[in-house]
Design a protein around this motif. Structure first.
Motif, PDB file in Angstrom:
ATOM      1  N   ALA A   1     -27.307  -2.938 -33.737  1.00  0.00           N
ATOM      2  CA  ALA A   1     -26.559  -3.843 -32.862  1.00  0.00           C
ATOM      3  C   ALA A   1     -26.182  -5.122 -33.607  1.00  0.00           C
ATOM      4  CB  ALA A   1     -27.379  -4.168 -31.616  1.00  0.00           C
ATOM      5  N   ILE A   2     -27.118  -5.662 -34.372  1.00  0.00           N
ATOM      6  CA  ILE A   2     -26.835  -6.877 -35.138  1.00  0.00           C
ATOM      7  C   ILE A   2     -25.764  -6.608 -36.195  1.00  0.00           C
ATOM      8  CG2 ILE A   2     -27.828  -8.437 -36.874  1.00  0.00           C
ATOM      9  CD1 ILE A   2     -30.261  -8.694 -35.059  1.00  0.00           C
ATOM     10  N   ASN A   3     -25.871  -5.501 -36.906  1.00  0.00           N
ATOM     11  CA  ASN A   3     -24.879  -5.190 -37.943  1.00  0.00           C
ATOM     12  C   ASN A   3     -23.478  -5.049 -37.356  1.00  0.00           C
ATOM     13  OD1 ASN A   3     -27.162  -5.093 -39.509  1.00  0.00           O
ATOM     14  ND2 ASN A   3     -26.942  -2.954 -40.097  1.00  0.00           N
ATOM     15  N   GLU A   4     -23.382  -4.388 -36.217  1.00  0.00           N
ATOM     16  CA  GLU A   4     -22.080  -4.199 -35.570  1.00  0.00           C
ATOM     17  C   GLU A   4     -21.457  -5.531 -35.177  1.00  0.00           C
ATOM     18  OE1 GLU A   4     -20.638  -2.416 -31.357  1.00  0.00           O
ATOM     19  OE2 GLU A   4     -21.910  -1.094 -32.580  1.00  0.00           O
ATOM     20  N   ARG A   5     -22.233  -6.385 -34.537  1.00  0.00           N
ATOM     21  CA  ARG A   5     -21.706  -7.685 -34.109  1.00  0.00           C
ATOM     22  C   ARG A   5     -21.433  -8.589 -35.309  1.00  0.00           C
ATOM     23  NH1 ARG A   5     -18.943  -8.508 -30.725  1.00  0.00           N
ATOM     24  NH2 ARG A   5     -19.742 -10.438 -29.858  1.00  0.00           N
ATOM     25  N   LEU A   6     -22.296  -8.523 -36.324  1.00  0.00           N
ATOM     26  CA  LEU A   6     -22.110  -9.350 -37.510  1.00  0.00           C
ATOM     27  C   LEU A   6     -20.810  -9.001 -38.228  1.00  0.00           C
ATOM     28  CD1 LEU A   6     -23.159 -11.539 -39.379  1.00  0.00           C
ATOM     29  CD2 LEU A   6     -24.618  -9.818 -40.479  1.00  0.00           C
ATOM     30  N   THR A   7     -20.457  -7.739 -38.251  1.00  0.00           N
ATOM     31  CA  THR A   7     -19.193  -7.313 -38.856  1.00  0.00           C
ATOM     32  C   THR A   7     -18.022  -8.045 -38.204  1.00  0.00           C
ATOM     33  OG1 THR A   7     -20.074  -5.135 -39.397  1.00  0.00           O
ATOM     34  CG2 THR A   7     -17.676  -5.327 -39.267  1.00  0.00           C
ATOM     35  N   GLU A   8     -18.017  -8.121 -36.882  1.00  0.00           N
ATOM     36  CA  GLU A   8     -16.934  -8.808 -36.164  1.00  0.00           C
ATOM     37  C   GLU A   8     -16.931 -10.302 -36.446  1.00  0.00           C
ATOM     38  OE1 GLU A   8     -16.614  -7.691 -31.968  1.00  0.00           O
ATOM     39  OE2 GLU A   8     -17.919  -5.987 -32.459  1.00  0.00           O
ATOM     40  N   VAL A   9     -18.103 -10.913 -36.430  1.00  0.00           N
ATOM     41  CA  VAL A   9     -18.190 -12.355 -36.667  1.00  0.00           C
ATOM     42  C   VAL A   9     -17.683 -12.693 -38.064  1.00  0.00           C
ATOM     43  CG1 VAL A   9     -19.805 -14.280 -36.958  1.00  0.00           C
ATOM     44  CG2 VAL A   9     -20.040 -12.757 -34.997  1.00  0.00           C
ATOM     45  N   LEU A  10     -18.099 -11.944 -39.061  1.00  0.00           N
ATOM     46  CA  LEU A  10     -17.662 -12.234 -40.431  1.00  0.00           C
ATOM     47  C   LEU A  10     -16.163 -12.054 -40.597  1.00  0.00           C
ATOM     48  CD1 LEU A  10     -20.575 -10.670 -42.499  1.00  0.00           C
ATOM     49  CD2 LEU A  10     -20.238 -13.062 -41.821  1.00  0.00           C
ATOM     50  N   ARG A  11     -15.607 -11.089 -39.916  1.00  0.00           N
ATOM     51  CA  ARG A  11     -14.164 -10.842 -39.989  1.00  0.00           C
ATOM     52  C   ARG A  11     -13.375 -11.969 -39.327  1.00  0.00           C
ATOM     53  NH1 ARG A  11     -13.939  -5.902 -37.788  1.00  0.00           N
ATOM     54  NH2 ARG A  11     -13.749  -6.774 -35.708  1.00  0.00           N
ATOM     55  N   GLU A  12     -13.870 -12.498 -38.219  1.00  0.00           N
ATOM     56  CA  GLU A  12     -13.093 -13.452 -37.423  1.00  0.00           C
ATOM     57  C   GLU A  12     -13.466 -14.922 -37.611  1.00  0.00           C
ATOM     58  OE1 GLU A  12     -12.531 -12.288 -33.341  1.00  0.00           O
ATOM     59  OE2 GLU A  12     -12.754 -10.172 -33.866  1.00  0.00           O
ATOM     60  N   CYS A  13     -14.593 -15.207 -38.231  1.00  0.00           N
ATOM     61  CA  CYS A  13     -15.081 -16.589 -38.251  1.00  0.00           C
ATOM     62  C   CYS A  13     -15.352 -17.145 -39.641  1.00  0.00           C
ATOM     63  CB  CYS A  13     -16.362 -16.690 -37.425  1.00  0.00           C
ATOM     64  SG  CYS A  13     -16.184 -16.162 -35.728  1.00  0.00           S
ATOM     65  N   GLN A  14     -14.792 -16.566 -40.669  1.00  0.00           N
ATOM     66  CA  GLN A  14     -15.094 -16.987 -42.025  1.00  0.00           C
ATOM     67  C   GLN A  14     -14.822 -18.472 -42.251  1.00  0.00           C
ATOM     68  OE1 GLN A  14     -13.503 -14.536 -45.140  1.00  0.00           O
ATOM     69  NE2 GLN A  14     -14.096 -15.967 -46.730  1.00  0.00           N
ATOM     70  N   ALA A  15     -13.679 -18.958 -41.823  1.00  0.00           N
ATOM     71  CA  ALA A  15     -13.337 -20.372 -42.038  1.00  0.00           C
ATOM     72  C   ALA A  15     -14.321 -21.292 -41.324  1.00  0.00           C
ATOM     73  CB  ALA A  15     -11.915 -20.654 -41.571  1.00  0.00           C
ATOM     74  N   ASP A  16     -14.694 -20.951 -40.094  1.00  0.00           N
ATOM     75  CA  ASP A  16     -15.661 -21.767 -39.349  1.00  0.00           C
ATOM     76  C   ASP A  16     -17.005 -21.807 -40.068  1.00  0.00           C
ATOM     77  OD1 ASP A  16     -14.102 -22.456 -36.923  1.00  0.00           O
ATOM     78  OD2 ASP A  16     -14.104 -20.286 -36.632  1.00  0.00           O
ATOM     79  N   LEU A  17     -17.453 -20.668 -40.566  1.00  0.00           N
ATOM     80  CA  LEU A  17     -18.734 -20.591 -41.262  1.00  0.00           C
ATOM     81  C   LEU A  17     -18.720 -21.417 -42.542  1.00  0.00           C
ATOM     82  CD1 LEU A  17     -19.472 -16.814 -40.726  1.00  0.00           C
ATOM     83  CD2 LEU A  17     -20.789 -18.727 -39.776  1.00  0.00           C
ATOM     84  N   GLU A  18     -17.620 -21.430 -43.247  1.00  0.00           N
ATOM     85  CA  GLU A  18     -17.525 -22.195 -44.486  1.00  0.00           C
ATOM     86  C   GLU A  18     -17.533 -23.698 -44.228  1.00  0.00           C
ATOM     87  OE1 GLU A  18     -14.058 -20.589 -46.369  1.00  0.00           O
ATOM     88  OE2 GLU A  18     -15.112 -18.764 -46.988  1.00  0.00           O
ATOM     89  N   LEU A  19     -16.954 -24.130 -43.108  1.00  0.00           N
ATOM     90  CA  LEU A  19     -16.874 -25.554 -42.786  1.00  0.00           C
ATOM     91  C   LEU A  19     -18.106 -26.077 -42.060  1.00  0.00           C
ATOM     92  CD1 LEU A  19     -13.141 -25.744 -41.712  1.00  0.00           C
ATOM     93  CD2 LEU A  19     -14.169 -26.583 -43.834  1.00  0.00           C
ATOM     94  N   GLY A  20     -18.847 -25.182 -41.423  1.00  0.00           N
ATOM     95  CA  GLY A  20     -20.055 -25.566 -40.691  1.00  0.00           C
ATOM     96  C   GLY A  20     -19.921 -25.280 -39.217  1.00  0.00           C
ATOM     97  N   ALA A  21     -20.712 -24.326 -38.737  1.00  0.00           N
ATOM     98  CA  ALA A  21     -20.650 -23.952 -37.327  1.00  0.00           C
ATOM     99  C   ALA A  21     -21.949 -23.267 -36.913  1.00  0.00           C
ATOM    100  CB  ALA A  21     -19.481 -22.997 -37.085  1.00  0.00           C
ATOM    101  N   ILE A  22     -22.198 -23.325 -35.619  1.00  0.00           N
ATOM    102  CA  ILE A  22     -23.225 -22.501 -34.998  1.00  0.00           C
ATOM    103  C   ILE A  22     -22.461 -21.453 -34.214  1.00  0.00           C
ATOM    104  CG2 ILE A  22     -25.125 -22.368 -33.342  1.00  0.00           C
ATOM    105  CD1 ILE A  22     -25.616 -25.382 -33.931  1.00  0.00           C
ATOM    106  N   ILE A  23     -22.687 -20.199 -34.529  1.00  0.00           N
ATOM    107  CA  ILE A  23     -22.014 -19.114 -33.823  1.00  0.00           C
ATOM    108  C   ILE A  23     -23.069 -18.347 -33.044  1.00  0.00           C
ATOM    109  CG2 ILE A  23     -20.593 -17.043 -34.020  1.00  0.00           C
ATOM    110  CD1 ILE A  23     -19.363 -18.282 -36.507  1.00  0.00           C
TER     111      ILE A  23
END
Length: 120
Positions: free
Chosen positions: A84-106
């Motif tokens: 379940a974590i791997n499946e959801r993580l795949t989506e987050v990494l695909r859609e939120c890369q810029a947010d993660l690089e700048l700083g975010a809590i997802i």
């Protein structure tokens, strides 16, 4: 992207990320199972890693710190097994890369994820 996996994250997720080409460290890899939460955040920030966790305390610590890094991906799933974590993580990494690089809590739930840019 580089990741730091907290104790609640399965080693299977770590292996899956590594096989996908990501740089991932699990706290267990370094014998840091009992490292306090605030020091885990320091480690993630110092090593420029995104923290993967199921622990709500990290989001609160980061929000009150006023810091803009490290980013945290917080899994709030009904079923927190590695599939379940791997499946959801795949989506987050695909859609939120810029947010993660700048700083975010997802915050990731079964159907959605919420992005809170840092600092809060």
């Amino acid at each position: 992207m580089k990741f730091l996996a907290d104790m609640g994250i399965s080693l299977r997720t770590v292996f899956w990320l590594r096989s996908s080409g990501y740089d991932v460290v699990h706290l267990r890899d370094e014998g840091l199972q009992k490292l306090p939460d605030d020091q885990i955040l320091v480690k993630a920030r110092t090593e420029e890693r995104i923290l993967l966790t199921v622990d709500l305390d990290f989001a609160q610590l980061l929000a009150t710190s006023g810091d803009n890094l490290p980013s945290v991906i917080l899994f709030r799933l009904g079923n927190e097994n590695y599939n379940a974590i791997n499946e959801r993580l795949t989506e987050v990494l695909r859609e939120c890369q810029a947010d993660l690089e700048l700083g975010a809590i997802i915050s990731v739930s079964n159907e959605t994820f919420r992005i809170r840019r840092l600092p809060i």
